[in-house]
Write a protein that holds these residues in place. Structure first.
Motif, mmCIF file in Angstrom:
data_model
loop_
_atom_site.group_PDB
_atom_site.id
_atom_site.type_symbol
_atom_site.label_atom_id
_atom_site.label_comp_id
_atom_site.label_asym_id
_atom_site.label_seq_id
_atom_site.Cartn_x
_atom_site.Cartn_y
_atom_site.Cartn_z
ATOM 1 N N LEU A 171 6.920 3.030 -5.939
ATOM 2 C CA LEU A 171 5.955 3.965 -6.514
ATOM 3 C C LEU A 171 5.888 3.867 -8.032
ATOM 4 O O LEU A 171 4.856 4.191 -8.628
ATOM 5 C CB LEU A 171 6.311 5.402 -6.101
ATOM 6 N N ASP A 191 2.932 5.334 -12.530
ATOM 7 C CA ASP A 191 1.955 4.555 -11.772
ATOM 8 C C ASP A 191 1.333 5.466 -10.725
ATOM 9 O O ASP A 191 1.897 6.503 -10.362
ATOM 10 C CB ASP A 191 2.620 3.355 -11.104
ATOM 11 N N PHE A 192 0.163 5.098 -10.245
ATOM 12 C CA PHE A 192 -0.529 5.864 -9.215
ATOM 13 C C PHE A 192 -0.777 4.913 -8.056
ATOM 14 O O PHE A 192 -1.699 4.110 -8.073
ATOM 15 C CB PHE A 192 -1.847 6.405 -9.763
ATOM 16 N N VAL A 193 0.091 5.006 -7.039
ATOM 17 C CA VAL A 193 -0.005 4.168 -5.846
ATOM 18 C C VAL A 193 -0.491 5.047 -4.701
ATOM 19 O O VAL A 193 0.169 6.027 -4.336
ATOM 20 C CB VAL A 193 1.355 3.528 -5.501
ATOM 21 N N TRP A 194 -1.616 4.705 -4.144
ATOM 22 C CA TRP A 194 -2.239 5.551 -3.126
ATOM 23 C C TRP A 194 -1.555 5.499 -1.764
ATOM 24 O O TRP A 194 -1.638 6.440 -0.985
ATOM 25 C CB TRP A 194 -3.697 5.158 -2.943
ATOM 26 N N ARG A 218 -0.150 -0.559 -1.043
ATOM 27 C CA ARG A 218 -0.029 -0.842 -2.472
ATOM 28 C C ARG A 218 -1.383 -0.853 -3.186
ATOM 29 O O ARG A 218 -1.628 -1.639 -4.108
ATOM 30 C CB ARG A 218 0.723 -2.162 -2.709
ATOM 31 N N ARG A 241 -3.452 0.546 -5.890
ATOM 32 C CA ARG A 241 -3.146 1.260 -7.122
ATOM 33 C C ARG A 241 -4.433 1.803 -7.741
ATOM 34 O O ARG A 241 -5.473 1.149 -7.734
ATOM 35 C CB ARG A 241 -2.428 0.351 -8.116
ATOM 36 N N GLU A 242 -4.352 3.009 -8.283
ATOM 37 C CA GLU A 242 -5.514 3.609 -8.911
ATOM 38 C C GLU A 242 -5.976 2.791 -10.110
ATOM 39 O O GLU A 242 -7.171 2.737 -10.412
ATOM 40 C CB GLU A 242 -5.207 5.051 -9.327
ATOM 41 N N ASP A 282 -6.345 -0.243 -10.224
ATOM 42 C CA ASP A 282 -7.256 -1.272 -9.706
ATOM 43 C C ASP A 282 -8.449 -0.666 -8.971
ATOM 44 O O ASP A 282 -9.588 -1.111 -9.139
ATOM 45 C CB ASP A 282 -6.497 -2.209 -8.751
ATOM 46 N N SER A 315 4.843 10.575 -10.395
ATOM 47 C CA SER A 315 4.540 9.307 -11.069
ATOM 48 C C SER A 315 3.036 9.153 -11.300
ATOM 49 O O SER A 315 2.608 8.607 -12.336
ATOM 50 C CB SER A 315 5.071 8.122 -10.258
ATOM 51 N N ALA A 316 2.214 9.651 -10.351
ATOM 52 C CA ALA A 316 0.761 9.542 -10.516
ATOM 53 C C ALA A 316 0.275 10.403 -11.672
ATOM 54 O O ALA A 316 -0.574 9.988 -12.468
ATOM 55 C CB ALA A 316 0.053 9.937 -9.226
ATOM 56 N N TRP A 318 1.059 8.679 -14.865
ATOM 57 C CA TRP A 318 0.119 7.584 -15.123
ATOM 58 C C TRP A 318 -1.210 8.147 -15.639
ATOM 59 O O TRP A 318 -1.791 7.593 -16.587
ATOM 60 C CB TRP A 318 -0.125 6.768 -13.848
#
Length: 276
Positions: free
Chosen positions: A45, A49-52, A56, A58-59, A61, A82-83, A86
């Motif tokens: 995670l 970082d923002f992992v949906w 994997r 990622r916001e 991207d 973590s989101a 980010w």
């Protein structure tokens, strides 16, 4: 991000559980499991970082939230936040909320190690301690929504705290996954449960007290919850398993992910005009 295991396993059942029992089970589970969860999944995670989802996505991207700069954002069921951190690096104004003091302890610790600090709030998603229209965006990656008995009430609370035109985005285990066992291998490719069995997955102790509760809703149920709260559904994202991604996460695996979806991400907004 849990799922469905064999109903015949000891201490596991499918039965109706009320709001109060569900809330107590969730708070205890995530307080108790916070350290192990972060040990197992924290690196995946990230600290900022923002992992949906386990696929994997990622916001950074996907940009499902659009440009968050200057936006007031609530991360609901934030875990270690973590989101939210980010989002703060993207010039947003985030607030991170969770029911679990154990998970918020990790959020506070990560703020110290990264230097990225966001306001942390311990509260229930069914009773958000914010004014009407307080946020431009509300989002969560597998937080809150699957862990309450009345998820339609969560939708109504999110609608209340969003400004007109505000965005609501959340990811959950894809409803079709509930047909299968919580097995990342070949055992998880055989349909064994009814898609329409909405009884929650429950782990309970020897006295029958729930220790973990996760709710199932069909895709139609989720859409009706959103529409019933007043939202307009903009998109339903079903992330595909990316090439080269070989990491397992519980029931998520390359084997299953290349055959059927494991995550559903709902993107909706609150109309500018009531009832639009």
């Amino acid at each position: 991000m849990a799922g469905v295991t064999d109903d015949e396993a000891e201490g596991v059942t499918r039965r109706t559980v009320g709001d109060a029992e569900t809330r107590r089970a969730s708070r205890r589970w995530w307080d108790r499991d916070a350290d192990d969860y972060q040990d197992e999944h924290g690196a995946f995670l990230g600290d900022v970082d923002f992992v949906w989802c386990p696929e994997r996505l990622r916001e950074a991207d996907a940009r499902l939230l659009g440009d968050p700069a200057g936006q007031r954002v609530l991360e609901l069921g934030c875990g270690a936040a973590s989101a939210a951190r980010w989002l703060a690096t993207q010039q947003a104004r985030p607030v991170a909320l969770d029911l679990s003091a154990g998970m918020l302890r990790h959020a506070a610790r990560a703020a110290e190690t990264t230097g990225v600090r966001v306001p942390l709030v311990q509260a229930d998603a069914l009773a958000l301690p914010f004014a009407d229209g307080a946020f431009d965006i509300v989002c969560t990656a597998f937080g809150a929504v699957p862990f309450v008995a009345d998820s339609a009430a969560v939708m109504r609370e999110v609608y209340r705290v969003l400004r007109p035109g505000g965005l609501w985005a959340f990811s959950v285990t894809h409803p079709m996954r509930w047909i299968f066992l919580d097995d990342p291998g070949e055992g998880g490719l055989k349909a064994v449960h009814s898609y329409f069995d909405r009884r929650p997955y429950v782990e309970q102790d020897a006295d029958g007290v729930p220790t973990y509760v996760e709710q199932h809703r069909t895709l139609g149920d989720r859409i009706r919850e959103l529409v019933g709260a007043g939202f307009r559904l903009r998109d339903l994202v079903e992330p595909e398993w990316p090439e080269g991604h070989e990491q397992l996460w519980g029931q998520w695996s390359p084997l299953r992910g290349r055959i059927f979806p494991g995550t559903a991400i709902f993107i909706s907004d609150k109309p500018l005009v009531e009832g639009e």
